[in-house]
Design a protein around this motif. Structure first.
Motif, mmCIF file in Angstrom:
data_model
loop_
_atom_site.group_PDB
_atom_site.id
_atom_site.type_symbol
_atom_site.label_atom_id
_atom_site.label_comp_id
_atom_site.label_asym_id
_atom_site.label_seq_id
_atom_site.Cartn_x
_atom_site.Cartn_y
_atom_site.Cartn_z
ATOM 1 N N VAL A 64 0.830 -1.149 0.032
ATOM 2 C CA VAL A 64 0.046 -0.092 0.062
ATOM 3 C C VAL A 64 0.904 1.362 0.221
ATOM 4 C CG1 VAL A 64 -1.566 1.358 1.098
ATOM 5 C CG2 VAL A 64 -1.988 -1.212 1.147
ATOM 6 N N LYS A 65 1.985 1.197 0.633
ATOM 7 C CA LYS A 65 2.861 2.452 0.797
ATOM 8 C C LYS A 65 3.251 2.611 -0.607
ATOM 9 C CE LYS A 65 5.670 2.043 4.355
ATOM 10 N NZ LYS A 65 6.986 1.828 5.136
ATOM 11 N N GLY A 66 3.561 1.862 -1.435
ATOM 12 C CA GLY A 66 3.917 2.193 -2.866
ATOM 13 C C GLY A 66 2.947 2.806 -3.735
ATOM 14 N N ALA A 67 1.723 3.007 -3.188
ATOM 15 C CA ALA A 67 0.656 3.607 -3.743
ATOM 16 C C ALA A 67 0.983 5.236 -3.691
ATOM 17 C CB ALA A 67 -0.671 3.423 -3.457
ATOM 18 N N ALA A 68 0.742 6.131 -4.819
ATOM 19 C CA ALA A 68 1.146 7.550 -4.559
ATOM 20 C C ALA A 68 0.116 8.076 -3.922
ATOM 21 C CB ALA A 68 1.110 8.073 -6.035
ATOM 22 N N TYR A 86 -8.260 4.446 -4.285
ATOM 23 C CA TYR A 86 -6.920 4.321 -4.913
ATOM 24 C C TYR A 86 -7.278 3.085 -6.356
ATOM 25 C CZ TYR A 86 -4.791 7.145 -1.546
ATOM 26 O OH TYR A 86 -4.845 8.145 -0.420
ATOM 27 N N PRO A 87 -7.722 3.491 -7.443
ATOM 28 C CA PRO A 87 -7.834 2.605 -8.411
ATOM 29 C C PRO A 87 -6.911 1.771 -8.752
ATOM 30 C CG PRO A 87 -8.633 4.683 -8.880
ATOM 31 C CD PRO A 87 -8.161 4.934 -7.772
ATOM 32 N N THR A 88 -5.694 2.363 -8.566
ATOM 33 C CA THR A 88 -4.531 1.457 -9.279
ATOM 34 C C THR A 88 -3.950 0.444 -8.201
ATOM 35 O OG1 THR A 88 -3.067 3.108 -8.174
ATOM 36 C CG2 THR A 88 -3.471 3.454 -10.535
ATOM 37 N N LEU A 89 -4.280 0.810 -6.856
ATOM 38 C CA LEU A 89 -3.944 0.022 -5.854
ATOM 39 C C LEU A 89 -4.821 -1.417 -5.822
ATOM 40 C CD1 LEU A 89 -2.187 -0.684 -3.553
ATOM 41 C CD2 LEU A 89 -3.418 0.755 -1.910
ATOM 42 N N LYS A 90 -6.015 -1.002 -6.324
ATOM 43 C CA LYS A 90 -7.158 -1.929 -6.116
ATOM 44 C C LYS A 90 -6.905 -3.074 -7.421
ATOM 45 C CE LYS A 90 -11.545 -0.878 -6.020
ATOM 46 N NZ LYS A 90 -12.579 -0.062 -6.112
ATOM 47 N N PHE A 102 -1.426 -6.722 -3.993
ATOM 48 C CA PHE A 102 -2.497 -6.302 -3.003
ATOM 49 C C PHE A 102 -3.739 -7.091 -2.851
ATOM 50 C CE2 PHE A 102 -6.395 -3.939 -1.824
ATOM 51 C CZ PHE A 102 -5.738 -3.583 -0.476
ATOM 52 N N LEU A 103 -4.267 -7.489 -4.154
ATOM 53 C CA LEU A 103 -5.479 -8.429 -4.179
ATOM 54 C C LEU A 103 -4.983 -9.777 -3.460
ATOM 55 C CD1 LEU A 103 -6.695 -7.624 -7.784
ATOM 56 C CD2 LEU A 103 -7.528 -6.822 -5.402
#
Length: 200
Positions: free
Chosen positions: A65-69, A125-129, A134-135
């Protein structure tokens, strides 16, 4: 044989019979209580194992998650702090008192709440989803939560059997002699009896 001697022999015989039966009852109780106590300890080990599994997943989840902007740093900090607190509360299997179980449950509940808030905030955060790592971690976390639920139920069942055994007559006398004490249960979190309010 005189009547007095006959009465004395009968009284001594009854005393020997009662002591013998009581001794057999005490020995049988002790064997059963020890087996039930060990069963509770085994179930406690399973509970700890599942909570440890969840705790081990948290750093990977946080790093992904930390990698998400621009992800909310405060949410991540709360998860990390709750994990540290949850792992610092260690309960000895020989002291599963209601107070100790409540202390353990409170620390684990704080981690559960922090993880829930983290997973809810991911929705923004759509990119994280869409991140497969992550999934996968989310699926493992959900599976672990299910395992925790099963382990807690099994633990509570074992505690119920043990507590019922040591509190019934005449076992309650033997329990005091041998030092067997009631153990604590996992209980529902305060407020869980009320349905959550849903607003649209």
């Amino acid at each position: 044989m005189s009547t007095n001697k006959l009465i004395l022999v009968v009284i001594i015989g009854l005393i020997v019979l009662l002591v013998g039966c009581g001794g057999c009852g005490a020995v049988n109780f002790q064997r059963k209580a020890v087996a039930q106590d060990e069963n509770v300890k085994g179930k406690w080990g399973n509970v700890q194992n599942q909570y440890q599994r969840r705790s081990d997943l948290v750093p990977n989840l946080v790093n992904t998650v930390k990698g998400a902007a621009n992800f909310e740093q405060e949410t991540l900090t709360k998860v990390i702090e709750a994990r540290a607190k949850a792992t610092s509360v260690q309960i000895n299997a020989n002291d599963l008192s209601p107070e100790k179980i409540a202390q353990f449950q409170q620390a684990q509940g704080e981690l559960s709440g922090a993880l829930s808030r983290l997973l809810v905030s991911v929705e923004a955060y759509p990119t994280l989803k869409a991140n497969q790592n992550f999934l996968d971690l989310q699926a493992q976390l959900e599976g672990t939560e299910n395992r925790i639920t099963v382990a807690r139920k099994d633990f509570n069942d074992a505690v119920q059997e043990y507590n019922s055994s040591i509190r019934t007559f005449p076992n309650n006398f033997y329990a005091g002699w041998f030092g067997f004490k009631s153990k604590g249960y996992f209980e529902a979190q305060p407020g869980s009896d009320k349905a959550p309010e849903v607003k649209f």
